[in-house]
Design a protein around this motif. Sequence first.
Motif, mmCIF file in Angstrom:
data_model
loop_
_atom_site.group_PDB
_atom_site.id
_atom_site.type_symbol
_atom_site.label_atom_id
_atom_site.label_comp_id
_atom_site.label_asym_id
_atom_site.label_seq_id
_atom_site.Cartn_x
_atom_site.Cartn_y
_atom_site.Cartn_z
ATOM 1 N N GLY A 27 0.804 -1.213 0.000
ATOM 2 C CA GLY A 27 0.000 0.000 0.000
ATOM 3 C C GLY A 27 0.835 1.260 0.000
ATOM 4 N N ARG A 28 1.998 1.195 0.666
ATOM 5 C CA ARG A 28 2.918 2.327 0.729
ATOM 6 C C ARG A 28 4.351 1.808 0.675
ATOM 7 N NH1 ARG A 28 0.750 4.952 6.140
ATOM 8 N NH2 ARG A 28 -0.399 2.982 6.252
ATOM 9 N N GLU A 29 5.240 2.602 0.137
ATOM 10 C CA GLU A 29 6.640 2.207 0.037
ATOM 11 C C GLU A 29 7.396 2.425 1.343
ATOM 12 O OE1 GLU A 29 8.106 0.681 -2.637
ATOM 13 O OE2 GLU A 29 6.015 0.587 -3.306
ATOM 14 N N SER A 30 6.860 3.270 2.212
ATOM 15 C CA SER A 30 7.493 3.502 3.513
ATOM 16 C C SER A 30 6.409 3.740 4.554
ATOM 17 C CB SER A 30 8.453 4.699 3.463
ATOM 18 O OG SER A 30 7.742 5.897 3.206
ATOM 19 N N ARG A 31 6.782 3.560 5.809
ATOM 20 C CA ARG A 31 5.890 3.785 6.939
ATOM 21 C C ARG A 31 6.598 4.693 7.941
ATOM 22 N NH1 ARG A 31 0.690 0.760 7.703
ATOM 23 N NH2 ARG A 31 0.582 -0.536 5.831
ATOM 24 N N THR A 32 5.820 5.175 8.920
ATOM 25 C CA THR A 32 6.350 6.069 9.943
ATOM 26 C C THR A 32 6.051 5.502 11.320
ATOM 27 O OG1 THR A 32 5.970 7.981 8.511
ATOM 28 C CG2 THR A 32 6.320 8.422 10.842
ATOM 29 N N VAL A 33 7.062 5.466 12.181
ATOM 30 C CA VAL A 33 6.860 5.059 13.577
ATOM 31 C C VAL A 33 5.923 6.067 14.236
ATOM 32 C CG1 VAL A 33 7.976 4.560 15.775
ATOM 33 C CG2 VAL A 33 9.168 4.035 13.622
ATOM 34 N N GLN A 34 4.889 5.580 14.904
ATOM 35 C CA GLN A 34 3.866 6.470 15.448
ATOM 36 C C GLN A 34 3.842 6.546 16.961
ATOM 37 O OE1 GLN A 34 -0.007 6.316 13.474
ATOM 38 N NE2 GLN A 34 0.876 5.024 11.865
ATOM 39 N N VAL A 35 4.581 5.667 17.650
ATOM 40 C CA VAL A 35 4.602 5.697 19.110
ATOM 41 C C VAL A 35 6.032 5.491 19.601
ATOM 42 C CG1 VAL A 35 2.227 4.865 19.360
ATOM 43 C CG2 VAL A 35 4.114 3.222 19.296
ATOM 44 N N GLY A 36 6.307 5.937 20.822
ATOM 45 C CA GLY A 36 7.606 5.681 21.433
ATOM 46 C C GLY A 36 8.660 6.706 21.066
ATOM 47 N N PRO A 37 9.891 6.452 21.484
ATOM 48 C CA PRO A 37 10.978 7.425 21.295
ATOM 49 C C PRO A 37 11.351 7.666 19.839
ATOM 50 C CG PRO A 37 11.829 5.355 22.183
ATOM 51 C CD PRO A 37 10.336 5.273 22.257
ATOM 52 N N ARG A 38 10.972 6.768 18.931
ATOM 53 C CA ARG A 38 11.316 6.926 17.515
ATOM 54 C C ARG A 38 10.183 7.564 16.703
ATOM 55 N NH1 ARG A 38 12.543 1.348 15.237
ATOM 56 N NH2 ARG A 38 13.085 2.591 13.408
ATOM 57 N N THR A 39 9.173 8.099 17.372
ATOM 58 C CA THR A 39 8.018 8.677 16.679
ATOM 59 C C THR A 39 8.459 9.646 15.582
ATOM 60 O OG1 THR A 39 6.571 8.446 18.605
ATOM 61 C CG2 THR A 39 5.947 10.097 16.963
ATOM 62 N N GLY A 40 7.883 9.465 14.397
ATOM 63 C CA GLY A 40 8.208 10.315 13.257
ATOM 64 C C GLY A 40 9.268 9.754 12.338
ATOM 65 N N GLU A 41 9.969 8.707 12.766
ATOM 66 C CA GLU A 41 11.030 8.105 11.944
ATOM 67 C C GLU A 41 10.422 7.249 10.843
ATOM 68 O OE1 GLU A 41 14.508 4.756 12.560
ATOM 69 O OE2 GLU A 41 14.110 6.166 14.211
ATOM 70 N N GLU A 42 10.873 7.417 9.610
ATOM 71 C CA GLU A 42 10.393 6.626 8.486
ATOM 72 C C GLU A 42 11.252 5.378 8.299
ATOM 73 O OE1 GLU A 42 9.704 8.502 4.791
ATOM 74 O OE2 GLU A 42 8.307 9.994 5.607
ATOM 75 N N PHE A 43 10.629 4.343 7.777
ATOM 76 C CA PHE A 43 11.352 3.110 7.465
ATOM 77 C C PHE A 43 10.733 2.490 6.222
ATOM 78 C CE2 PHE A 43 7.959 2.086 10.427
ATOM 79 C CZ PHE A 43 7.353 0.973 9.863
ATOM 80 N N PRO A 44 11.490 1.687 5.459
ATOM 81 C CA PRO A 44 10.975 1.118 4.206
ATOM 82 C C PRO A 44 10.058 -0.071 4.452
ATOM 83 C CG PRO A 44 13.217 0.393 4.572
ATOM 84 C CD PRO A 44 12.916 1.384 5.664
ATOM 85 N N VAL A 45 9.142 -0.273 3.535
ATOM 86 C CA VAL A 45 8.280 -1.459 3.516
ATOM 87 C C VAL A 45 8.859 -2.425 2.492
ATOM 88 C CG1 VAL A 45 5.978 -2.335 3.007
ATOM 89 C CG2 VAL A 45 6.249 -0.134 4.182
ATOM 90 N N GLU A 46 9.259 -3.613 2.926
ATOM 91 C CA GLU A 46 9.970 -4.553 2.061
ATOM 92 C C GLU A 46 9.081 -5.647 1.477
ATOM 93 O OE1 GLU A 46 13.209 -6.170 4.272
ATOM 94 O OE2 GLU A 46 14.131 -4.213 4.685
ATOM 95 N N VAL A 47 7.887 -5.846 2.038
ATOM 96 C CA VAL A 47 7.060 -6.990 1.644
ATOM 97 C C VAL A 47 5.637 -6.531 1.332
ATOM 98 C CG1 VAL A 47 8.397 -8.675 2.970
ATOM 99 C CG2 VAL A 47 6.522 -7.428 4.078
ATOM 100 N N PRO A 48 4.836 -7.346 0.645
ATOM 101 C CA PRO A 48 3.439 -6.985 0.417
ATOM 102 C C PRO A 48 2.698 -6.784 1.743
ATOM 103 C CG PRO A 48 4.053 -8.786 -1.030
ATOM 104 C CD PRO A 48 5.199 -8.594 -0.070
ATOM 105 N N THR A 49 1.900 -5.733 1.794
ATOM 106 C CA THR A 49 1.115 -5.446 2.998
ATOM 107 C C THR A 49 -0.370 -5.719 2.800
ATOM 108 O OG1 THR A 49 1.157 -3.127 2.288
ATOM 109 C CG2 THR A 49 2.709 -3.792 4.024
#
Length: 373
Positions: free
Chosen positions: A204-226
């Motif tokens: 659905g998306r090529e990347s996601r964003t951490v939404q909770v915790g100390p890393r909130t706002g950090e983007e990371f890649p999506v490697e597999v079908p979601t």
Amino acid sequence: MTAPFGIGFIGAGMISDQYLTNLTQFPDVRVVIIGDLDTERAAAQAEKYGVAESGDPDAVLAHPEVDLVLNLTIPQAHVPVSLAAIAAGKHVWSEKPIGVSREEAKAMLAAADAAGVRVGIAPDTVLGPGLQTARRAIARGDIGVPLAAQTAMQYIGPDIFHPNPDFLFARGAGPLIDMGPYYATALVHLFGPVDAVAAVGLRGRESRTVQVGPRTGEEFPVEVPTLVQAIARFESGQQSQSVFSFDSPLARTGVVEITGTEGTLIIPDPNTFGGDVQITRAPSIDRMGDGPQYETLAPVGIESGRGLGVLDMARAIRGGTAHIATGEIGYHVFDTLTAIEESVASGQFVTVESTVGEIPFVPEDRDPFAATL
């Protein structure tokens, strides 16, 4: 009477709370030590649950009172940690999936056979009253001849609650490999081994964003079908259709329905151990407009939680009998899910090469809270 079966944890993350809650209550086992690369986290879990020792993974592997290593690491570490435990002469219970490739999973099972130790693979939810009650209903013929299954697991994704969600969108995870084992294992217990699969999928998306915790706002890649939609054919002739999604604003999880010639069986969420098992049948001609009527079946067994598979292994090892949630079942489920991934990529039906034999029922009178060893 003998001493309780010794358990050592490797991995003290979020899932360890559920295992520790139960394994510190079952009298036939004893949690000896908790290990993690983050030794402070291991120490905190040990203190929280009254476990005497903690340390790093090597401390767990070297501990003389550890009979079985409970492997709660991330998927990419499952096989390396399991192999280290096998080399140390320990039995292994691993969280799902068994590994991230067929080749490494097969090698791990072969190493266990050569070492004379056992492997068990999550999920153990299939040992609870929910699935066991459903299995008995089908065996009794309560819905006639079983024909097909429908399952659904869809919601917006674990990045909404997990402080470190990267691994859940990496190889060896995604909705198919992370959550699929609950549904696929349930269907294998109900219908037997899978013969072939076909599927479509997307990200659905090529990347996601951490939404909770100390890393909130950090983007990371999506490697597999979601989002994956799959159909399966079982060796016994039944069929299933399933959806696995981390892309759905509308949450529908825990859906497992088995349709037979005489009724449809509604099974509780396979990510849980209990819940109501219901049957609905075709209405008579004079009640066609009344909507479905449901019969709730009396549950069979005593409900507990994660760790039940570890307990079953401990009792089976001490008693010289077979445990239920075997590495072979874990491999067949992983082989099936990997075949679904391959079908998504190829657009073709894919044959599932592995198989499993008949899976035993959990005895009706088995009590996880009663000492037997």
